[in-house]
Scaffold this motif. Structure first.
Motif, short mmCIF file in Angstrom:
data_model
loop_
_atom_site.label_atom_id
_atom_site.label_comp_id
_atom_site.label_asym_id
_atom_site.label_seq_id
_atom_site.Cartn_x
_atom_site.Cartn_y
_atom_site.Cartn_z
N GLU A 223 -9.48 -24.47 15.94
CA GLU A 223 -8.47 -23.62 15.57
C GLU A 223 -8.30 -22.44 16.80
N GLU A 225 -5.71 -19.01 18.15
CA GLU A 225 -4.48 -18.30 17.80
C GLU A 225 -3.39 -18.52 18.67
N ASP A 291 2.62 -21.42 14.67
CA ASP A 291 1.47 -20.81 13.89
C ASP A 291 1.72 -21.60 12.35
N THR A 326 -3.44 -20.87 14.26
CA THR A 326 -3.46 -20.15 13.00
C THR A 326 -3.56 -18.47 13.53
N GLU A 327 -3.22 -17.54 12.86
CA GLU A 327 -3.46 -16.04 13.11
C GLU A 327 -4.78 -15.86 12.53
N ASP A 328 -5.43 -16.70 11.63
CA ASP A 328 -6.65 -16.53 11.16
C ASP A 328 -8.08 -17.02 12.09
N GLU A 331 -10.70 -14.44 13.10
CA GLU A 331 -11.66 -14.05 11.52
C GLU A 331 -12.51 -15.12 11.46
N ASP A 332 -12.03 -16.63 11.46
CA ASP A 332 -13.10 -17.72 11.15
C ASP A 332 -14.18 -17.70 12.36
#
Length: 332
Positions: A223, A225, A291, A326-328, A331-332
């Motif tokens: 993943e 960003e 995204d 992904t924008e997340d 955080e992951d």
């Protein structure tokens, strides 16, 4: 007077040193220098390797085992205590040399595999040359201690004359041995030369770098960003037996139901790799997907320049990994 006598004795010993053993020792040293000096794929290096691995060690060891020449039929019949010749003839000597040399090669490989030297051209050639030279000197000592009348001596003219005078003395076993040696040499030549005539190959690898600076495979992030880059290390191993120029095309691919529906070229990496060498280079992969999209990042390897439409099918080698934008990701 005593000094002169000692000098003549030393010179006489040097003159009696077996010429064939001297040639074998010198040939082993020359073969070692050739194998370790020339590049892989050289015809001269291949010939030196063939001689060093398949003849010289065995001939030197046979000299240790059989310092005497073959008894003739009259001498053999005159003694009841010995039913076989003390020595062997030239044909049998050559056949045993080939057989023992072939037996030495796997033994040397096993020993080198458990040492710090490892299995390689230089270590293997050095071990076989050492075995040849040491065995040859032991063979020379044994032959010089054998009575001169019984000593094995290399004499091409006398051997040819013997065959002409008494061709019927060539035994069936010697004939079979000659044929066996010829077949074995032919098979070995095919096995050694045929692979050299075929093309080599190239390996493409994709790695990530740990915090300690080590390269590991299979640990790339899945993943990222939007706009973020993924640093990768590209490794190319050249087994083509000659230096080569390579180009790696980095592609972003959208895949649906196993089919590529869209390709986007992200960049190219080019460079040269020496024969038998490994080239590495770092590249930052920055996907352009939106995204929420999942894309396949493929690295396509080509010799020299790539075609107008690079694909996984027309690449010499290819590898890939998947990325989800992904924008997340942070955080992951």
């Amino acid at each position: 007077m005593s000094f002169a006598t000692a000098t003549r004795t030393r010179l006489a010993s040097v003159r009696k040193y077996p010429s064939d053993i001297a040639v074998v020792s010198l040939a082993a040293l020359v073969a070692y220098v050739v194998v370790t000096s020339l590049e892989a794929g050289s015809g001269l290096r291949l010939t030196a390797t063939f001689v060093l691995a398949l003849f010289l060690p065995g001939y030197a060891f046979v000299s240790v085992l059989f310092p005497a020449a073959e008894r003739n039929a009259r001498e053999t019949a005159a003694t009841t205590a010995e039913t076989h010749p003390r020595g062997i003839d030239a044909v049998e000597r050559l056949g045993l040399s080939l057989a023992l040399s072939i037996a030495f090669v796997p033994l040397v490989a096993i020993v080198l595999a458990v040492t710090e030297f490892g299995i390689g051209a230089e270590s293997g050639a050095g071990a076989l040359a050492l075995i040849t030279v040491v065995s040859a000197q032991l063979g020379a000592v044994r032959r010089l201690r054998t009575p001169e009348a019984d000593r094995f001596v290399v004499s091409v003219s006398s051997w040819i004359g013997r065959v002409r005078r008494a061709p019927s003395t060539v035994s069936a076993s010697s004939t079979i041995l000659v044929l066996a040696v010829a077949v074995a040499c032919g098979a070995l030549l095919v096995g050694v030369i045929a692979p050299a005539a075929t093309g080599g190959f190239t390996e493409l690898g994709l790695y990530s770098e740990t915090d300690d600076g080590d390269l590991v495979a299979g640990e790339l992030p899945d993943e990222v960003e939007p706009g973020e880059s993924v640093p990768v290390t590209i490794a190319i191993e050249n087994h083509e037996r000659e230096p080569a120029e390579y180009t790696v095309v980095v592609q972003q691919q959208h895949v649906e139901n196993g089919e590529i529906v869209d390709r986007t070229e992200l960049g190219e990496v080019d460079g040269s790799v020496s024969a038998g060498g490994t080239g590495t280079g770092e590249y930052d992969v920055t996907p352009t997907a939106d995204d929420g999209d999942t894309v396949r990042v493929s690295l396509l390897l080509y010799d020299d320049d790539p075609p107008l439409e690079p694909t996984n099918e027309n690449a010499e080698e290819d590898t890939y990994f998947w990325l989800t934008v992904t924008e997340d990701a942070a955080e992951d």
